[in-house]
Enzyme design. Sequence first.
Site, PDB file in Angstrom:
ATOM      1  N   ASP A 173      -6.324   1.042   1.185  1.00 37.49           N
ATOM      2  CA  ASP A 173      -6.389   1.372   2.604  1.00 37.49           C
ATOM      3  C   ASP A 173      -7.748   0.940   3.153  1.00 37.49           C
ATOM      4  O   ASP A 173      -8.523   0.250   2.483  1.00 37.49           O
ATOM      5  CB  ASP A 173      -6.139   2.865   2.820  1.00 37.49           C
ATOM      6  N   LYS A 190       0.829  -1.195   0.000  1.00 39.16           N
ATOM      7  CA  LYS A 190       0.000   0.000   0.000  1.00 39.16           C
ATOM      8  C   LYS A 190       0.873   1.259   0.000  1.00 39.16           C
ATOM      9  O   LYS A 190       0.690   2.156  -0.832  1.00 39.16           O
ATOM     10  CB  LYS A 190      -0.918   0.016   1.222  1.00 39.16           C
TER      11      LYS A 190
END
Length: 389
Positions: free
Chosen positions: A275, A257
């Site tokens: 997220d 991420k």
Amino acid sequence: MSGRAADDEATPAREAAPARKAATTRKSTTARKPEPARKATPARKAAPAGKATPAKKATPAASAKKATPARKATPAASAKKAPAGGKTTTSSTKKATPIKKAPPPRKQLVAPGKATAAVHAAPAKTVVKPAGDESRTALVRRARRINRELAEVYPYAHPELDFENPFQLVVATVLSAQTTDLRVNQTTPALFAKYPTPEDLAAADPEEVEEILRPTGFFRAKTKSVIGLSKALTEDFGGEVPGRLEDLVKLPGVGRKTAFVVLGNAFGRPGITVDTHFQRLVRRWRWTAETDPDKIEAAVGALFPKSDWTDLSHHVIWHGRRICHARKPACGACPIAPLCPAYGEGETDPEKARKLLKYEKGGLPGQRLNPPQSYLDAGGRPAPPLGAG
């Protein structure tokens, strides 16, 4: 009386055309009624077997004259005589066939009309409820339409972490775990003012860094990560943030991420940022049922061209922070409500839903202290510094 009877018996014999084999006295009185015509049927069927008999008399000519009115749509009599002969039956069935085949075209014309009405009615106010067996093509079209709608609502969408270079972005992204971007943006100015380069942060006193990072939560673990990645950048990459995924994920505290945030926003290389907001919304929209971030990234990435990945991440995350909240989404103020299968989970009343809006949609400041000019031009307000208000 015997002579008249003979004449009466001769007359039906000529009309019925069965000739001499069907000489019965019972038909003499009822020759003109419809019932003898039915009884005369066997005689006509028998006629083809004996070809010589009808040839001697002019019976075929008389039967032809009677068959002709049947072709001209003679009322009741033709309908009763039609099944009598093989040829007349064929002609009658040919005429009846278009009437029997007429209903199928009517059904084909009605079906598209209903389908078209349903398609046009859906985007208006009706919420789309994708079926469990939604086709792959339908899913791709719906997902891309949602992204287009969000792009019109958030044309100025951008990463909501303040940064001036890749080093600041990678540090800020690591610090954003388990906290808000707003809190990180309020904290990093002091951190980067004291430690502007990877070399400075790598040689920093951990206790001093912890004190600065305390407002972000989990400050001890985050201090260890940012000092560790700064040392790795200094020792392995010459103090520069690498621009490859396989190198970024080797840095302490950096996962896929964080790596995609850096690649997409610091290097312009497409990536999907999975997220908590992204995970929540793609499952609400039934883009995927996966819960593992890596599997979500793969599933959603397959629905869009690679060039859309970075902006898609911004659109989804912005929508999750402003409207589609975790506990009480503002369904009544949602611009993509007609495309959302989870519509109704939150407040559907428009007036009440508007009160749930956050950040610039609700008249509140955004996440960044130093947002881009496009955001300010669109009416966005910068966030307050740490300790203000």
